[in-house]
Design an enzyme around this catalytic site. Structure first.
Site, PDB file in Angstrom:
ATOM      1  N   LYS A 172       2.404  -3.359   7.283  1.00 56.72           N
ATOM      2  CA  LYS A 172       2.641  -3.517   5.831  1.00 56.72           C
ATOM      3  C   LYS A 172       4.062  -3.071   5.488  1.00 56.72           C
ATOM      4  O   LYS A 172       4.746  -3.708   4.681  1.00 56.72           O
ATOM      5  CB  LYS A 172       1.619  -2.696   5.022  1.00 56.72           C
ATOM      6  N   THR A 205       0.825  -1.207   0.000  1.00 57.93           N
ATOM      7  CA  THR A 205       0.000   0.000   0.000  1.00 57.93           C
ATOM      8  C   THR A 205       0.863   1.263   0.000  1.00 57.93           C
ATOM      9  O   THR A 205       2.018   1.233   0.464  1.00 57.93           O
ATOM     10  CB  THR A 205      -0.903  -0.010   1.252  1.00 57.93           C
ATOM     11  N   ASP A 206       0.268   2.379  -0.447  1.00 62.82           N
ATOM     12  CA  ASP A 206       0.986   3.660  -0.363  1.00 62.82           C
ATOM     13  C   ASP A 206       1.039   4.180   1.074  1.00 62.82           C
ATOM     14  O   ASP A 206       1.772   5.123   1.368  1.00 62.82           O
ATOM     15  CB  ASP A 206       0.355   4.707  -1.295  1.00 62.82           C
ATOM     16  N   GLU A 207       0.255   3.550   1.984  1.00 60.78           N
ATOM     17  CA  GLU A 207       0.226   4.055   3.364  1.00 60.78           C
ATOM     18  C   GLU A 207       1.572   3.868   4.065  1.00 60.78           C
ATOM     19  O   GLU A 207       1.839   4.494   5.083  1.00 60.78           O
ATOM     20  CB  GLU A 207      -0.897   3.382   4.161  1.00 60.78           C
ATOM     21  N   TYR A 262      -1.681  -0.591  10.960  1.00 63.17           N
ATOM     22  CA  TYR A 262      -1.827  -1.263   9.660  1.00 63.17           C
ATOM     23  C   TYR A 262      -0.635  -0.934   8.756  1.00 63.17           C
ATOM     24  O   TYR A 262       0.047  -1.820   8.237  1.00 63.17           O
ATOM     25  CB  TYR A 262      -3.137  -0.836   8.983  1.00 63.17           C
TER      26      TYR A 262
HETATM   27  P1  NAD Z   1      -9.371  -7.467   2.281  1.00 61.29           P
HETATM   28  O1  NAD Z   1      -9.365  -7.202   3.753  1.00 61.29           O
HETATM   29  O2  NAD Z   1     -10.609  -7.186   1.508  1.00 61.29           O
HETATM   30  O3  NAD Z   1      -8.990  -8.992   2.003  1.00 61.29           O
HETATM   31  C1  NAD Z   1      -7.973  -9.646   2.690  1.00 61.29           C
HETATM   32  C2  NAD Z   1      -8.106 -11.140   2.418  1.00 61.29           C
HETATM   33  O4  NAD Z   1      -7.023 -11.805   3.094  1.00 61.29           O
HETATM   34  C3  NAD Z   1      -9.403 -11.750   2.955  1.00 61.29           C
HETATM   35  O5  NAD Z   1      -9.965 -12.619   1.987  1.00 61.29           O
HETATM   36  C4  NAD Z   1      -8.958 -12.531   4.190  1.00 61.29           C
HETATM   37  O6  NAD Z   1      -9.775 -13.661   4.454  1.00 61.29           O
HETATM   38  C5  NAD Z   1      -7.538 -12.923   3.799  1.00 61.29           C
HETATM   39  N1  NAD Z   1      -6.687 -13.157   4.956  1.00 61.29           N
HETATM   40  C6  NAD Z   1      -6.532 -12.372   6.055  1.00 61.29           C
HETATM   41  N2  NAD Z   1      -5.680 -12.935   6.918  1.00 61.29           N
HETATM   42  C7  NAD Z   1      -5.266 -14.097   6.359  1.00 61.29           C
HETATM   43  C8  NAD Z   1      -4.355 -15.119   6.748  1.00 61.29           C
HETATM   44  N3  NAD Z   1      -3.723 -15.064   7.933  1.00 61.29           N
HETATM   45  N4  NAD Z   1      -4.145 -16.167   5.926  1.00 61.29           N
HETATM   46  C9  NAD Z   1      -4.789 -16.248   4.715  1.00 61.29           C
HETATM   47  N5  NAD Z   1      -5.673 -15.316   4.303  1.00 61.29           N
HETATM   48  C10 NAD Z   1      -5.910 -14.250   5.103  1.00 61.29           C
HETATM   49  O7  NAD Z   1      -8.133  -6.645   1.718  1.00 61.29           O
HETATM   50  P2  NAD Z   1      -7.969  -5.902   0.306  1.00 61.29           P
HETATM   51  O8  NAD Z   1      -8.526  -4.553   0.417  1.00 61.29           O
HETATM   52  O9  NAD Z   1      -8.445  -6.807  -0.759  1.00 61.29           O
HETATM   53  O10 NAD Z   1      -6.382  -5.776   0.236  1.00 61.29           O
HETATM   54  C11 NAD Z   1      -5.591  -6.818  -0.323  1.00 61.29           C
HETATM   55  C12 NAD Z   1      -4.135  -6.431  -0.247  1.00 61.29           C
HETATM   56  O11 NAD Z   1      -3.910  -5.227  -0.958  1.00 61.29           O
HETATM   57  C13 NAD Z   1      -3.645  -6.192   1.175  1.00 61.29           C
HETATM   58  O12 NAD Z   1      -2.356  -6.725   1.305  1.00 61.29           O
HETATM   59  C14 NAD Z   1      -3.630  -4.679   1.299  1.00 61.29           C
HETATM   60  O13 NAD Z   1      -2.646  -4.259   2.217  1.00 61.29           O
HETATM   61  C15 NAD Z   1      -3.300  -4.273  -0.106  1.00 61.29           C
HETATM   62  N6  NAD Z   1      -3.818  -2.951  -0.529  1.00 61.29           N
HETATM   63  C16 NAD Z   1      -5.123  -2.629  -0.335  1.00 61.29           C
HETATM   64  C17 NAD Z   1      -5.591  -1.400  -0.781  1.00 61.29           C
HETATM   65  C18 NAD Z   1      -7.049  -1.002  -0.646  1.00 61.29           C
HETATM   66  O14 NAD Z   1      -7.403   0.126  -0.959  1.00 61.29           O
HETATM   67  N7  NAD Z   1      -7.946  -1.892  -0.222  1.00 61.29           N
HETATM   68  C19 NAD Z   1      -4.719  -0.509  -1.399  1.00 61.29           C
HETATM   69  C20 NAD Z   1      -3.387  -0.886  -1.578  1.00 61.29           C
HETATM   70  C21 NAD Z   1      -2.948  -2.113  -1.158  1.00 61.29           C
END
Ligand code: NAD
Length: 354
Positions: free
Chosen positions: A161, A131-133, A157
């Site tokens: 990350k 993430t950009d965070e 968080y």
């Molecule tokens: P989300 O919370 O919607 O999904 C996370 C998924 O990971 C879920 O399906 C959950 O069941 C699974 N999970 C959690 N803990 C687990 C574990 N211990 N073992 C196996 N599976 C596990 O998250 P998202 O928004 O889809 O984000 C996905 C990735 O992208 C993350 O790594 C996040 O940091 C990154 N990201 C998200 C955003 C955003 O805007 N949502 C932006 C940039 C990066």
């Protein structure tokens, strides 16, 4: 190509899984613990494909991850599993340290052991999705996050990350694991869990509930439509240079209050098409700001365009209209998420299978 996707039942992970099945010929194994944020219904459009498989596994469970790597024998890992909600990380950081740090460490060790056993280890890829965070707060400097911007995470968080990004780079540098890291801005789109800003506002507005905006709503985020992110990740995986970091963003800097107003306007327009006259702005309510709330994030994604030829296809307006339309058209998905009934259905299926 065989791709192991972790977190493929989450918001972005499910978009990646759908993209891989619908737009590539990859075989996909979805590894997901199915926490509150994981929803099998989000991959239902492709779950019937012969190129798709699913295993309910925690990335912290080394033996289970080892077993799946040996059984599936992927050419690449796309690592998206994480605890992802900033507010939850402030209320209870424990799961974030476990999954984002310890889980990424266990996954890296499992991947390293598997990778060393490959006949052609140089072709393997481990893409860590971040993430950009991790870069912290830009304030009102007018600057953009570069791939070289020093890390300065503010929330638990973001800190976990950031730590996971460092682990991945260290496994690349120290052990030679062929890693790639991507850092993306805020995503939005279909299938997003309703605790996040955009779906939360859409569903509250539809229910006639207040639309809570932190502080004065002046915080700025850079928004990217989730399908553009999925395409970017495939581009990084297949064409990115090993050891590199790629910033991914939408060139859509918006103040939170303007995002909420845009949602209200999009909902009003969508309702008008159904012959309904409805406005939603009066539901906007300002609430106490989140502790440590960063004021501005903005990504310079020019390396993605320059080196890999990727750029977003959706504008904020087109992506938001698609998103609002999707939530209006798919009440079953979000209603099941809101009442948790998809978990009961799943448990019922598992018990019936025993
Ligand atoms: P989300 O919370 O919607 O999904 C996370 C998924 O990971 C879920 O399906 C959950 O069941 C699974 N999970 C959690 N803990 C687990 C574990 N211990 N073992 C196996 N599976 C596990 O998250 P998202 O928004 O889809 O984000 C996905 C990735 O992208 C993350 O790594 C996040 O940091 C990154 N990201 C998200 C955003 C955003 O805007 N949502 C932006 C940039 C990066």
């Amino acid at each position: 190509m065989k791709v192991l996707v972790t977190g493929g039942a989450g918001f972005i992970g499910s978009a990646v899984v759908r993209y891989l099945i619908e737009h590539t010929d990859a075989r996909v194994m979805n590894l997901d613990k199915l926490t509150y944020a994981g929803n099998p219904a989000s991959v239902e459009p492709v779950a019937g494909s012969s190129r798709y498989g699913f295993e309910q596994i925690d990335i912290c469970d080394r033996a289970a991850v080892d077993g799946l790597l040996q059984a599936f024998r992927p050419d690449a890992v796309m690592h998206l599993a994480a605890e992802s909600h900033v507010d939850r990380s402030i209320d209870g950081p424990d799961d974030f340290v476990q999954t984002n740090l310890v889980g990424t460490y266990q996954l890296l060790e499992a991947a390293r052991s598997y990778w060393k056993s490959l006949a052609r280890p140089e072709t393997f890829r481990f893409l860590h999705v971040s993430t950009d965070e991790v870069y912290g707060d830009l304030g009102d400097t007018g600057a953009l996050f570069q791939e070289s911007t020093p890390y300065a995470p503010s929330s638990p968080y973001a800190a976990t990350k950031a730590g996971s990004d460092h682990l991945v780079r260290a496994w690349g540098r120290t052990y030679g694991l062929p890693v790639l890291v991507s850092n993306c801005s805020n995503n939005y789109g279909p299938y997003q869990f309703p605790e996040k800003l955009i779906p939360h506002m859409i569903l509250n507005a539809l229910a006639g509930k207040p639309l809570p905006v932190y502080g004065d709503g002046s915080q700025i985020r850079d928004w990217l439509f989730v399908d553009d992110h999925a395409r970017a990740l495939w581009t990084v995986l297949t064409r990115g240079r090993v050891g590199q970091t790629y910033n991914i963003g939408g060139h859509n800097e918006k103040r939170n209050i303007d995002v909420v107003r845009a949602i209200c306007a999009a909902l009003t327009a969508a309702q008008a098409e159904q012959g309904k006259q409805q406005t939603f702005d009066h539901l906007i309510t300002f609430v106490t700001d989140r502790p440590g709330h960063d004021t501005r994030y903005a990504i310079d994604a020019s390396k993605m365009q320059r080196e890999l030829g990727w750029k977003p296809e959706e504008t904020f307006e087109s992506g938001l209209n698609k998103t609002v339309r999707w939530y209006l058209d798919n009440p079953t998905w979000w209603q099941q998420v809101l009442d948790g009934s998809y978990r009961l259905e799943r448990r019922g299926r598992a018990e019936a299978a025993r």
